[in-house]
Design a protein around this motif. Sequence first.
Motif, PDB file in Angstrom:
ATOM      1  N   TYR A  88       0.890  -1.095  -0.122  1.00  0.00           N
ATOM      2  CA  TYR A  88       0.010  -0.046   0.093  1.00  0.00           C
ATOM      3  C   TYR A  88       0.850   1.053  -0.028  1.00  0.00           C
ATOM      4  CZ  TYR A  88      -4.217  -2.630   1.146  1.00  0.00           C
ATOM      5  OH  TYR A  88      -5.007  -3.570   1.005  1.00  0.00           O
ATOM      6  N   GLN A  89       0.264   2.316  -0.404  1.00  0.00           N
ATOM      7  CA  GLN A  89       0.930   3.751  -0.398  1.00  0.00           C
ATOM      8  C   GLN A  89      -0.032   4.699  -0.372  1.00  0.00           C
ATOM      9  OE1 GLN A  89       3.329   4.101  -3.940  1.00  0.00           O
ATOM     10  NE2 GLN A  89       5.122   4.986  -2.851  1.00  0.00           N
ATOM     11  N   THR A  90       0.005   5.779  -0.019  1.00  0.00           N
ATOM     12  CA  THR A  90      -0.812   6.853  -0.067  1.00  0.00           C
ATOM     13  C   THR A  90      -0.758   7.644  -1.383  1.00  0.00           C
ATOM     14  OG1 THR A  90       0.865   8.731   0.746  1.00  0.00           O
ATOM     15  CG2 THR A  90      -0.386   7.378   2.498  1.00  0.00           C
ATOM     16  N   SER A  91      -1.665   8.542  -1.436  1.00  0.00           N
ATOM     17  CA  SER A  91      -1.844   9.335  -2.899  1.00  0.00           C
ATOM     18  C   SER A  91      -0.568  10.160  -2.844  1.00  0.00           C
ATOM     19  CB  SER A  91      -3.108  10.068  -3.021  1.00  0.00           C
ATOM     20  OG  SER A  91      -3.140  10.953  -1.870  1.00  0.00           O
ATOM     21  N   LYS A  92       0.022  10.678  -1.838  1.00  0.00           N
ATOM     22  CA  LYS A  92       1.351  11.177  -2.082  1.00  0.00           C
ATOM     23  C   LYS A  92       2.640  10.565  -2.175  1.00  0.00           C
ATOM     24  CE  LYS A  92      -0.706  14.452   1.711  1.00  0.00           C
ATOM     25  NZ  LYS A  92      -0.546  14.938   2.728  1.00  0.00           N
ATOM     26  N   GLY A  93       2.273   9.278  -2.288  1.00  0.00           N
ATOM     27  CA  GLY A  93       3.529   8.517  -2.603  1.00  0.00           C
ATOM     28  C   GLY A  93       4.379   8.282  -1.299  1.00  0.00           C
ATOM     29  N   GLY A  94       5.563   8.087  -1.573  1.00  0.00           N
ATOM     30  CA  GLY A  94       6.474   7.870  -0.240  1.00  0.00           C
ATOM     31  C   GLY A  94       6.359   6.297   0.065  1.00  0.00           C
ATOM     32  N   LYS A  95       6.579   6.287   1.194  1.00  0.00           N
ATOM     33  CA  LYS A  95       6.789   5.103   2.072  1.00  0.00           C
ATOM     34  C   LYS A  95       5.636   3.977   1.592  1.00  0.00           C
ATOM     35  CE  LYS A  95       6.767   2.807   6.561  1.00  0.00           C
ATOM     36  NZ  LYS A  95       6.229   2.905   7.797  1.00  0.00           N
ATOM     37  N   VAL A  96       6.151   2.630   1.322  1.00  0.00           N
ATOM     38  CA  VAL A  96       5.219   1.607   0.969  1.00  0.00           C
ATOM     39  C   VAL A  96       5.077   0.614   2.023  1.00  0.00           C
ATOM     40  CG1 VAL A  96       5.027  -0.267  -0.763  1.00  0.00           C
ATOM     41  CG2 VAL A  96       5.940   1.684  -1.542  1.00  0.00           C
ATOM     42  N   TRP A  97       3.924   0.520   2.249  1.00  0.00           N
ATOM     43  CA  TRP A  97       3.472  -0.450   3.579  1.00  0.00           C
ATOM     44  C   TRP A  97       3.084  -1.706   3.082  1.00  0.00           C
ATOM     45  CZ3 TRP A  97      -1.899   0.034   6.107  1.00  0.00           C
ATOM     46  CH2 TRP A  97      -1.840  -0.558   7.160  1.00  0.00           C
ATOM     47  N   CYS A  98       3.234  -2.774   3.982  1.00  0.00           N
ATOM     48  CA  CYS A  98       3.116  -4.179   3.526  1.00  0.00           C
ATOM     49  C   CYS A  98       2.482  -4.663   4.673  1.00  0.00           C
ATOM     50  CB  CYS A  98       4.035  -4.973   3.052  1.00  0.00           C
ATOM     51  SG  CYS A  98       3.529  -6.734   2.685  1.00  0.00           S
ATOM     52  N   PRO A  99       0.947  -4.693   4.817  1.00  0.00           N
ATOM     53  CA  PRO A  99       0.368  -4.929   6.206  1.00  0.00           C
ATOM     54  C   PRO A  99       0.742  -6.529   6.340  1.00  0.00           C
ATOM     55  CG  PRO A  99      -1.186  -3.931   4.652  1.00  0.00           C
ATOM     56  CD  PRO A  99       0.096  -4.180   3.999  1.00  0.00           C
ATOM     57  N   LEU A 100       0.890  -7.474   5.409  1.00  0.00           N
ATOM     58  CA  LEU A 100       1.411  -9.079   5.814  1.00  0.00           C
ATOM     59  C   LEU A 100       2.329  -8.756   6.396  1.00  0.00           C
ATOM     60  CD1 LEU A 100       1.137 -12.022   3.371  1.00  0.00           C
ATOM     61  CD2 LEU A 100       3.383 -11.359   4.312  1.00  0.00           C
ATOM     62  N   GLU A 101       3.286  -8.027   6.164  1.00  0.00           N
ATOM     63  CA  GLU A 101       4.818  -8.333   6.836  1.00  0.00           C
ATOM     64  C   GLU A 101       4.731  -7.853   8.340  1.00  0.00           C
ATOM     65  OE1 GLU A 101       7.651  -6.664   4.267  1.00  0.00           O
ATOM     66  OE2 GLU A 101       7.434  -8.213   2.884  1.00  0.00           O
ATOM     67  N   GLU A 102       3.675  -6.888   8.470  1.00  0.00           N
ATOM     68  CA  GLU A 102       3.660  -6.314   9.729  1.00  0.00           C
ATOM     69  C   GLU A 102       2.893  -7.142  10.361  1.00  0.00           C
ATOM     70  OE1 GLU A 102       1.078  -2.945  11.348  1.00  0.00           O
ATOM     71  OE2 GLU A 102       2.622  -1.778  10.152  1.00  0.00           O
ATOM     72  N   GLN A 103       1.819  -7.867  10.073  1.00  0.00           N
ATOM     73  CA  GLN A 103       0.934  -8.568  10.828  1.00  0.00           C
ATOM     74  C   GLN A 103       1.580  -9.845  11.285  1.00  0.00           C
ATOM     75  OE1 GLN A 103      -2.251  -7.474  12.346  1.00  0.00           O
ATOM     76  NE2 GLN A 103      -1.395  -5.553  11.753  1.00  0.00           N
ATOM     77  N   ALA A 104       2.221 -10.490  10.202  1.00  0.00           N
ATOM     78  CA  ALA A 104       2.983 -11.879  10.165  1.00  0.00           C
ATOM     79  C   ALA A 104       4.385 -11.584  10.958  1.00  0.00           C
ATOM     80  CB  ALA A 104       3.073 -12.455   8.915  1.00  0.00           C
ATOM     81  N   ARG A 105       4.685 -10.500  11.044  1.00  0.00           N
ATOM     82  CA  ARG A 105       6.071 -10.167  11.915  1.00  0.00           C
ATOM     83  C   ARG A 105       7.188 -10.678  11.238  1.00  0.00           C
ATOM     84  NH1 ARG A 105       4.620 -10.389  18.365  1.00  0.00           N
ATOM     85  NH2 ARG A 105       2.877  -8.709  18.028  1.00  0.00           N
ATOM     86  N   ILE A 106       7.221 -10.262   9.715  1.00  0.00           N
ATOM     87  CA  ILE A 106       8.245 -10.774   9.023  1.00  0.00           C
ATOM     88  C   ILE A 106       9.397  -9.910   9.527  1.00  0.00           C
ATOM     89  CG2 ILE A 106       9.135 -10.848   6.510  1.00  0.00           C
ATOM     90  CD1 ILE A 106       7.111 -12.869   7.081  1.00  0.00           C
ATOM     91  N   ILE A 107      10.549 -10.752   9.697  1.00  0.00           N
ATOM     92  CA  ILE A 107      12.132 -10.020  10.262  1.00  0.00           C
ATOM     93  C   ILE A 107      12.841 -10.237   8.915  1.00  0.00           C
ATOM     94  CG2 ILE A 107      13.939  -9.915  11.653  1.00  0.00           C
ATOM     95  CD1 ILE A 107      11.562 -10.824  13.603  1.00  0.00           C
ATOM     96  N   ARG A 108      13.291  -8.964   8.117  1.00  0.00           N
ATOM     97  CA  ARG A 108      14.232  -9.146   7.170  1.00  0.00           C
ATOM     98  C   ARG A 108      14.090 -10.226   6.252  1.00  0.00           C
ATOM     99  NH1 ARG A 108      17.399  -4.768   7.361  1.00  0.00           N
ATOM    100  NH2 ARG A 108      18.889  -5.668   6.427  1.00  0.00           N
ATOM    101  N   GLY A 109      12.783 -10.486   5.739  1.00  0.00           N
ATOM    102  CA  GLY A 109      12.108 -11.306   4.545  1.00  0.00           C
ATOM    103  C   GLY A 109      12.102 -12.765   5.181  1.00  0.00           C
TER     104      GLY A 109
END
Length: 192
Positions: A88-109
């Motif tokens: 995901y990204q906001t309409s302003k661009g910038g940082k990309v967010w991956c909810p899966l990685e946050e929710q699953a607690r992915i660490i360094r891939g």
Amino acid sequence: MAHLISRTGNELTIQVKVNIDGSLLEAEDTIQNACNEVGLLATEKALKNFDTDGRALQTGSIKWTAKEASEKKYQTPYGVVEIKRYTYQTSKGGKVWCPLEEQARIIRGGTPRLAKQVSHKYVHMNAQAVRHDFQAYHNRKLAKSYIQNMADWVGGIAQAKEEDWTYTLPELDEAVSTIVFSIPLCQHTCRL
């Protein structure tokens, strides 16, 4: 080869065929590989549980819009699993967010279990020994730099959490007045 036979909610039925020809060691290696295939298939399905459906998300006053689902490889204790997931990204661009990685607690891939295994082994062995251990006992090839980076990242997480931890000190009946340290003497001839 492992195959998903059925899925009912979060319960998976997986079938695997294992050829146990050759020496027992060869059969055990084949069994380990089959176990890794089952682990990969189940982990792939488990990871998908943490992904979104691609609809827009709101965090506070910020609206996030999904990009087209893209392939991403994740390291697991069983091998590399590749899945399509939303970022995901906001309409302003910038940082990309991956909810899966946050929710699953992915660490360094890598998955949390892999991070736990790597950091535990790294406490007791150097990176090269950890690399050898994964290859010899898990049939997993990990780069030495990946092991070091993951262990450093997990250590950083622990340090950040430690700042929030509090410890309850025991109440003493009276103040400590004396502290004694002692060095045991060698009972045999000691070489210094």
